[in-house]
Design a protein around this motif. Structure first.
Motif, PDB file in Angstrom:
ATOM      1  N   ARG A   1      -2.734  13.814   6.792  1.00 25.27           N
ATOM      2  CA  ARG A   1      -2.087  13.124   7.913  1.00 25.27           C
ATOM      3  C   ARG A   1      -1.984  11.635   7.618  1.00 25.27           C
ATOM      4  O   ARG A   1      -2.874  11.046   7.011  1.00 25.27           O
ATOM      5  N   VAL A   2      -0.889  11.031   8.075  1.00 27.22           N
ATOM      6  CA  VAL A   2      -0.628   9.609   7.828  1.00 27.22           C
ATOM      7  C   VAL A   2      -0.997   8.814   9.077  1.00 27.22           C
ATOM      8  O   VAL A   2      -0.545   9.117  10.178  1.00 27.22           O
ATOM      9  N   HIS A   3      -1.806   7.771   8.878  1.00 27.56           N
ATOM     10  CA  HIS A   3      -2.289   6.944   9.982  1.00 27.56           C
ATOM     11  C   HIS A   3      -1.810   5.506   9.765  1.00 27.56           C
ATOM     12  O   HIS A   3      -2.255   4.835   8.834  1.00 27.56           O
ATOM     13  N   PRO A   4      -0.904   5.010  10.614  1.00 28.31           N
ATOM     14  CA  PRO A   4      -0.410   3.636  10.425  1.00 28.31           C
ATOM     15  C   PRO A   4      -1.493   2.608  10.666  1.00 28.31           C
ATOM     16  O   PRO A   4      -2.354   2.771  11.542  1.00 28.31           O
ATOM     17  N   VAL A   5      -1.456   1.539   9.884  1.00 25.50           N
ATOM     18  CA  VAL A   5      -2.377   0.411  10.035  1.00 25.50           C
ATOM     19  C   VAL A   5      -1.668  -0.764  10.680  1.00 25.50           C
ATOM     20  O   VAL A   5      -2.157  -1.356  11.640  1.00 25.50           O
ATOM     21  N   GLY A   6      -0.484  -1.134  10.183  1.00 27.50           N
ATOM     22  CA  GLY A   6       0.244  -2.238  10.779  1.00 27.50           C
ATOM     23  C   GLY A   6       1.313  -2.782   9.868  1.00 27.50           C
ATOM     24  O   GLY A   6       1.498  -2.332   8.731  1.00 27.50           O
ATOM     25  N   VAL A   7       2.024  -3.785  10.391  1.00 27.96           N
ATOM     26  CA  VAL A   7       3.077  -4.481   9.657  1.00 27.96           C
ATOM     27  C   VAL A   7       2.717  -5.956   9.610  1.00 27.96           C
ATOM     28  O   VAL A   7       2.310  -6.537  10.623  1.00 27.96           O
ATOM     29  N   GLY A   8       2.819  -6.562   8.444  1.00 26.79           N
ATOM     30  CA  GLY A   8       2.490  -7.968   8.283  1.00 26.79           C
ATOM     31  C   GLY A   8       3.602  -8.723   7.593  1.00 26.79           C
ATOM     32  O   GLY A   8       4.504  -8.123   6.971  1.00 26.79           O
ATOM     33  N   GLU A   9       3.540 -10.043   7.688  1.00 28.23           N
ATOM     34  CA  GLU A   9       4.506 -10.906   7.022  1.00 28.23           C
ATOM     35  C   GLU A   9       3.858 -11.535   5.800  1.00 28.23           C
ATOM     36  O   GLU A   9       2.862 -12.256   5.917  1.00 28.23           O
ATOM     37  N   MET A  10       4.418 -11.267   4.634  1.00 31.76           N
ATOM     38  CA  MET A  10       3.855 -11.766   3.391  1.00 31.76           C
ATOM     39  C   MET A  10       4.409 -13.140   3.051  1.00 31.76           C
ATOM     40  O   MET A  10       5.533 -13.483   3.403  1.00 31.76           O
ATOM     41  N   ALA A  11       3.615 -13.913   2.340  1.00 34.57           N
ATOM     42  CA  ALA A  11       4.061 -15.161   1.736  1.00 34.57           C
ATOM     43  C   ALA A  11       4.319 -14.874   0.265  1.00 34.57           C
ATOM     44  O   ALA A  11       3.405 -14.476  -0.465  1.00 34.57           O
ATOM     45  N   VAL A  12       5.558 -15.050  -0.171  1.00 32.68           N
ATOM     46  CA  VAL A  12       5.958 -14.745  -1.540  1.00 32.68           C
ATOM     47  C   VAL A  12       6.648 -15.972  -2.128  1.00 32.68           C
ATOM     48  O   VAL A  12       7.577 -16.512  -1.532  1.00 32.68           O
ATOM     49  N   ASP A  13       6.156 -16.382  -3.282  1.00 32.01           N
ATOM     50  CA  ASP A  13       6.714 -17.530  -3.992  1.00 32.01           C
ATOM     51  C   ASP A  13       7.520 -16.999  -5.170  1.00 32.01           C
ATOM     52  O   ASP A  13       6.943 -16.555  -6.171  1.00 32.01           O
ATOM     53  N   GLY A  14       8.850 -17.014  -5.056  1.00 29.62           N
ATOM     54  CA  GLY A  14       9.668 -16.380  -6.081  1.00 29.62           C
ATOM     55  C   GLY A  14       9.507 -14.875  -5.988  1.00 29.62           C
ATOM     56  O   GLY A  14       9.988 -14.245  -5.053  1.00 29.62           O
TER      57      GLY A  14
END
Length: 469
Positions: A287-300
């Motif tokens: 079974r799949v259990h969601p944890v969450g959605v986040g905003e990443m900081a990506v440089d290039g």
């Protein structure tokens, strides 16, 4: 216990094994020669990169690569809400664990550190049968960064090997996207040889198209680079550009490459909501259990950190990422994967989500989600957590000196409404010193202010040491 924590640890304290290097090693066809091998994502960062590594032996390059991966393994402190024991390849002063224990209300934590200074964790445990037995036979669940061959072959490892490959993940995304409005999959074409890659890159550049070049396997941004038509022209052609990228160790030498459509985020790309991650756990029952959605900081193309918590990602985008991420998880479960996974997205001009890769392992964002859960558990709900995986330091420090530096900043962060949590503390004496931190607060403004405070204080270390000369 229901939910992702129950599926992940059964709600129990766990043993955390920092085997980042072991996970990375299984996908390396050729050792990296420079610091661009990011040590795990969402690894992100080239800790202690040796800029003079060209020409060294394969054994020397491997030691350098392992050392940098072992720095990132410091994130093992956050594999679960409450560790019972930590198994770390690098030496970590006990004061850091005590700091986290106070802030996160942990019970006693066993610390086994410095076990693998020049090799993998699996090699170290093979040489320390008593420790290996303690890990294998203890009452606690044991959590690893990712599945590795030393733990045995089987469907879980087969799923990891299959879908950690960016072409296989892309095929999965394409098969699922038609049922998910708001999701668009970037076009992708394979090139089996460098010559084929150069031909296709040249053709795309001639049509004015920016291209994302990807190695089928890579972590934290290594093996991925964005190439514009102007860069192809300035290099004297696609073949010369590819040769330069290999010399600079941006791309691995030889072997296949993937040429992927660059997703233009438009003006929004310079602000928030460009790079997102959806995280979930697949339980032992599939079974799949969601944890969450986040905003990443990506440089290039390099991951630098993430922010998670209420209000960070708008509800519409979070729902779209969640639905698609769960569909991906169901297919990964069918393939045999169990444990943590994530799906990374970029947004286009219309704010549609474009999935770019799947990670069948723990990642940098996973640690932020775990810390947020623990803080909500012991201090009440509503926390936002931001991880900053490799903040540059203005001077090389011992761990003792770094502790003093951060301890002086702790009350200043608290006055801004932020809790300071040290995560990666072993890279502070590298030629390019850095520290990995987490900040927790109840507003984005408090996180921004504390991050700015820390950045200025880290930079000022250089001026302070200059003044002492």
């Amino acid at each position: 216990m229901d939910g992702w924590v129950g599926a992940w640890t059964g709600g129990r304290r766990a043993v955390h094994v920092g085997n980042v290097a072991d996970f990375n090693e299984q996908f390396l066809r050729e050792p990296s020669s420079r610091g661009r091998f990011a040590v795990g994502r969402s690894a992100a960062v080239s800790f202690g990169a040796d800029r003079s590594a060209v020409g060294r032996s394969a054994a020397e390059r491997r030691v350098d690569r392992l050392r940098r991966a072992h720095h990132y393994a410091g994130l093992a402190v956050g594999y679960s809400p409450e560790p019972a024991a930590l198994v770390l390849p690098a030496e970590v002063d006990r004061v850091w664990i005590d700091w986290l224990a106070r802030e996160l209300d942990w019970g006693p934590v066993e610390l086994f550190d410095g076990i693998a200074p020049g090799g993998t964790v699996a090699e170290a445990l093979a040489a320390r049968p008593a420790l290996a037995e303690r890990i294998a036979t203890g009452p606690e669940p044991v959590l690893f960064w990712g599945r590795t061959p030393d733990r045995g072959e089987g469907p879980e490892l087969a799923a990891v090997r299959r879908y950690e490959a960016k072409d296989a993940a892309h095929a999965l995304f394409t098969a699922l996207a038609q049922d998910h409005p708001g999701v668009r999959v970037p076009g992708q074409e394979p090139a089996d040889t460098p010559r084929a890659a150069a031909r296709r890159l040249a053709a795309r550049a001639a049509r004015g198209r920016t291209t994302v070049l990807k190695s089928p396997h890579g972590v934290g941004g290594y093996g991925t680079v964005v190439v514009t038509p102007e860069e192809v022209s300035a290099a004297g052609g696609a073949r010369r550009l590819l040769r330069r990228l290999v010399r600079e160790d941006v791309l691995p030498s030889g072997g296949p490459l993937l040429l992927e459509e660059y997703v233009d985020g438009g003006p929004a790309a310079t602000g928030r909501l460009r790079d997102l991650t959806f995280d979930a756990v697949i339980g032992a029952d599939g079974r799949v259990h969601p944890v969450g959605v986040g905003e990443m900081a990506v440089d290039g193309t390099s991951y630098r950190g993430v922010t998670v918590g209420p209000g960070v990602v708008p509800p519409g985008a979070a729902a779209t990422a969640g639905r698609f991420g769960l569909a991906v998880g169901e297919r990964l479960a069918e393939a045999g994967h169990r444990g943590w996974y994530d799906v990374d997205f970029v947004t286009d001009r219309e704010r549609r989500l474009a999935p770019t890769e799947a990670n069948l392992r723990l990642t940098g964002p996973a640690i932020a989600f775990v810390l947020r859960h623990r803080l909500d558990q012991v201090r009440g709900p509503g926390h936002l957590v931001r991880t900053l995986d490799a903040m540059p330091l203005g001077a090389r420090l011992s761990q003792e000196a770094l502790h003093g530096h951060l301890d002086r900043l702790r009350p200043a962060c608290a006055r801004l409404g932020a809790t300071l949590l040290p995560l990666i503390v072993t890279a502070c004496h590298e030629p390019e010193p850095a520290v990995g931190l987490a900040l927790a607060a109840r507003s984005a403004e408090a996180l921004d202010a504390a991050e700015a405070l820390l950045g200025a204080a880290h930079h000022a270390l250089g001026r302070m040491f200059e003044a002492l000369r």
